[in-house]
Design an enzyme around this catalytic site. Structure first.
Site, PDB file in Angstrom:
ATOM      1  N   HIS A 103      13.180 -21.304 -49.106  1.00  0.00           N
ATOM      2  CA  HIS A 103      14.001 -20.687 -49.020  1.00  0.00           C
ATOM      3  C   HIS A 103      15.640 -21.499 -49.291  1.00  0.00           C
ATOM      4  O   HIS A 103      15.675 -22.441 -48.846  1.00  0.00           O
ATOM      5  CB  HIS A 103      13.957 -19.708 -47.879  1.00  0.00           C
ATOM      6  CG  HIS A 103      14.486 -20.254 -46.610  1.00  0.00           C
ATOM      7  ND1 HIS A 103      12.980 -21.238 -46.191  1.00  0.00           N
ATOM      8  CD2 HIS A 103      15.460 -20.230 -46.110  1.00  0.00           C
ATOM      9  CE1 HIS A 103      13.573 -21.102 -45.009  1.00  0.00           C
ATOM     10  NE2 HIS A 103      15.418 -21.159 -44.917  1.00  0.00           N
ATOM     11  N   ASP A 105      19.462 -20.158 -47.407  1.00  0.00           N
ATOM     12  CA  ASP A 105      19.762 -19.576 -46.950  1.00  0.00           C
ATOM     13  C   ASP A 105      20.814 -17.900 -46.649  1.00  0.00           C
ATOM     14  O   ASP A 105      21.196 -17.964 -47.967  1.00  0.00           O
ATOM     15  CB  ASP A 105      20.532 -19.954 -45.235  1.00  0.00           C
ATOM     16  CG  ASP A 105      19.462 -21.052 -44.539  1.00  0.00           C
ATOM     17  OD1 ASP A 105      19.440 -20.674 -44.774  1.00  0.00           O
ATOM     18  OD2 ASP A 105      19.981 -21.913 -44.223  1.00  0.00           O
ATOM     19  N   HIS A 257      15.131 -25.026 -48.161  1.00  0.00           N
ATOM     20  CA  HIS A 257      14.142 -26.028 -47.291  1.00  0.00           C
ATOM     21  C   HIS A 257      12.895 -25.372 -47.189  1.00  0.00           C
ATOM     22  O   HIS A 257      12.844 -24.030 -46.908  1.00  0.00           O
ATOM     23  CB  HIS A 257      15.331 -26.473 -46.747  1.00  0.00           C
ATOM     24  CG  HIS A 257      15.864 -24.928 -45.912  1.00  0.00           C
ATOM     25  ND1 HIS A 257      17.685 -24.366 -46.762  1.00  0.00           N
ATOM     26  CD2 HIS A 257      15.412 -24.191 -44.733  1.00  0.00           C
ATOM     27  CE1 HIS A 257      17.548 -23.260 -45.485  1.00  0.00           C
ATOM     28  NE2 HIS A 257      16.774 -23.470 -44.193  1.00  0.00           N
ATOM     29  N   ARG A 273      20.834 -23.108 -35.050  1.00  0.00           N
ATOM     30  CA  ARG A 273      22.245 -23.966 -36.488  1.00  0.00           C
ATOM     31  C   ARG A 273      22.683 -22.655 -36.981  1.00  0.00           C
ATOM     32  O   ARG A 273      23.089 -21.840 -36.552  1.00  0.00           O
ATOM     33  CB  ARG A 273      20.342 -23.084 -37.702  1.00  0.00           C
ATOM     34  CG  ARG A 273      21.264 -23.077 -38.919  1.00  0.00           C
ATOM     35  CD  ARG A 273      20.099 -22.590 -40.006  1.00  0.00           C
ATOM     36  NE  ARG A 273      20.549 -21.167 -40.513  1.00  0.00           N
ATOM     37  CZ  ARG A 273      20.140 -20.171 -41.234  1.00  0.00           C
ATOM     38  NH1 ARG A 273      19.034 -20.765 -41.688  1.00  0.00           N
ATOM     39  NH2 ARG A 273      20.685 -18.604 -41.606  1.00  0.00           N
TER      40      ARG A 273
HETATM   41  C1  SIN Z   1      16.014 -23.085 -41.230  1.00  0.00           C
HETATM   42  O1  SIN Z   1      14.836 -22.460 -42.241  1.00  0.00           O
HETATM   43  O2  SIN Z   1      17.456 -22.995 -41.575  1.00  0.00           O
HETATM   44  C2  SIN Z   1      15.570 -23.320 -40.349  1.00  0.00           C
HETATM   45  C3  SIN Z   1      14.278 -24.744 -40.955  1.00  0.00           C
HETATM   46  C4  SIN Z   1      13.834 -25.542 -39.300  1.00  0.00           C
HETATM   47  O3  SIN Z   1      13.558 -24.439 -38.873  1.00  0.00           O
HETATM   48  O4  SIN Z   1      12.831 -25.922 -40.046  1.00  0.00           O
END
Ligand code: SIN
Length: 287
Positions: A103, A105, A257, A273
């Protein structure tokens, strides 16, 4: 030692050295990081040791921060920080498989974030990598027929379908009526012209893109599946193997990601994050 920018084996990832992000940064350093970010899409900083305030302060150099539609995962003391932790640290509910699908974000909002800054606090010794896909390279490698097929197409994004999949699997509580009302369809171009570089990139993702407008369901599903599968071919993907103290910042417009599995019974994985609102055209504005 001054700031260094070192390309890794991938074409869209650079490791930044010679900077302690816990310290106040001067404008020249921030500008050098910003420039490296536009040039690379993914920046990696190793061995950082940040308080929550310092994480927020560093992130704030790149724009206004935003939270998340699921408030349960925001740190009560710093709601700009989303906690992805299988142990539920800092008074936040445990979150497993937080981003364990491809995805970008929050593309389910009308103005998706321009980027995110993920800080690895506690990471498993094996598994739990984050994979990143270069959506510029993925677009550029498409055949001309496919490029013509998707030019000027618009895709529908929505969070509801992803959340309900998780809720049906027992991995999320049932959504509230407020959440369901908030999660409306939004539209984005399938091919985005990056506001900083002017380069085209694919802007669809497995997480939140539900259909391509104007196509029958079967055709839309097949095209989305094909574009996503193409984008995550090994030649477009960087796998980040986390060490504690790593920070990875990604351009959310030009990358997807996906977090990979790990033994969540055995190991803790706690990540913080921050997410930067979708201000666009900073390079153009600065020029
Ligand atoms: C996310 O999807 O923003 C986090 C990815 C992760 O935890 O590696």
């Amino acid at each position: 030692m001054g700031l260094s920018v070192t390309r890794t084996g991938n074409t869209f990832v650079a490791e930044i050295g010679g900077v302690d992000l816990a310290q106040p940064l001067d404008e020249a350093t921030v500008e050098a990081i910003r420039q490296a970010w536009w040039d690379n899409s993914i920046l990696v900083f190793r061995g950082q040791n940040l308080t929550q305030e310092q994480h927020v302060a560093f992130s704030g150099h790149f724009g206004e921060l935003q939270g998340h539609t699921v408030k349960d995962w925001l740190l009560p003391t710093h709601p700009e920080i989303l906690v992805l932790s299988n142990r539920g640290r800092g008074g936040v509910k445990p979150l497993e498989n937080g981003g364990a699908y491809w995805h970008s974000d929050i593309t389910y909002q009308a103005v998706p974030p321009m980027g995110s800054i993920l800080y690895g606090l506690t990471v498993p010794p094996e598994g739990g990598d984050t994979l990143y896909a270069d959506m510029h390279a993925a677009y550029e490698a498409l055949d001309e027929e496919t490029k013509a097929l998707i030019a000027d197409r618009v895709a529908i994004h929505n969070y509801k379908h992803r959340y309900l999949l998780m809720a049906e699997g027992g991995r999320r509580p049932d959504p509230t009526p407020e959440q369901l009302a908030e999660w409306q369809d939004v539209e984005h171009p399938v091919v985005l012209v990056h506001p900083e570089s002017g380069r085209k990139c694919l802007f669809v993702n497995e997480g939140f893109t539900v259909s391509i407008k104007g196509l029958e369901k079967e055709e839309s599903d097949a095209l989305l599946q094909r574009l996503c599968a193409h984008s995550v071919k090994p030649q477009f993907v960087y796998a980040h193997k986390w060490r504690p103290g790593d920070i990875v910042m990604w351009d959310n417009r030009s990358t997807m990601h996906c977090a990979t599995p790990y033994d969540a019974e055995k190991y803790e994985r706690t990540m913080h994050r921050t997410t930067i609102k979708g201000i666009t055209g900073q390079r153009a504005a600065a020029a």
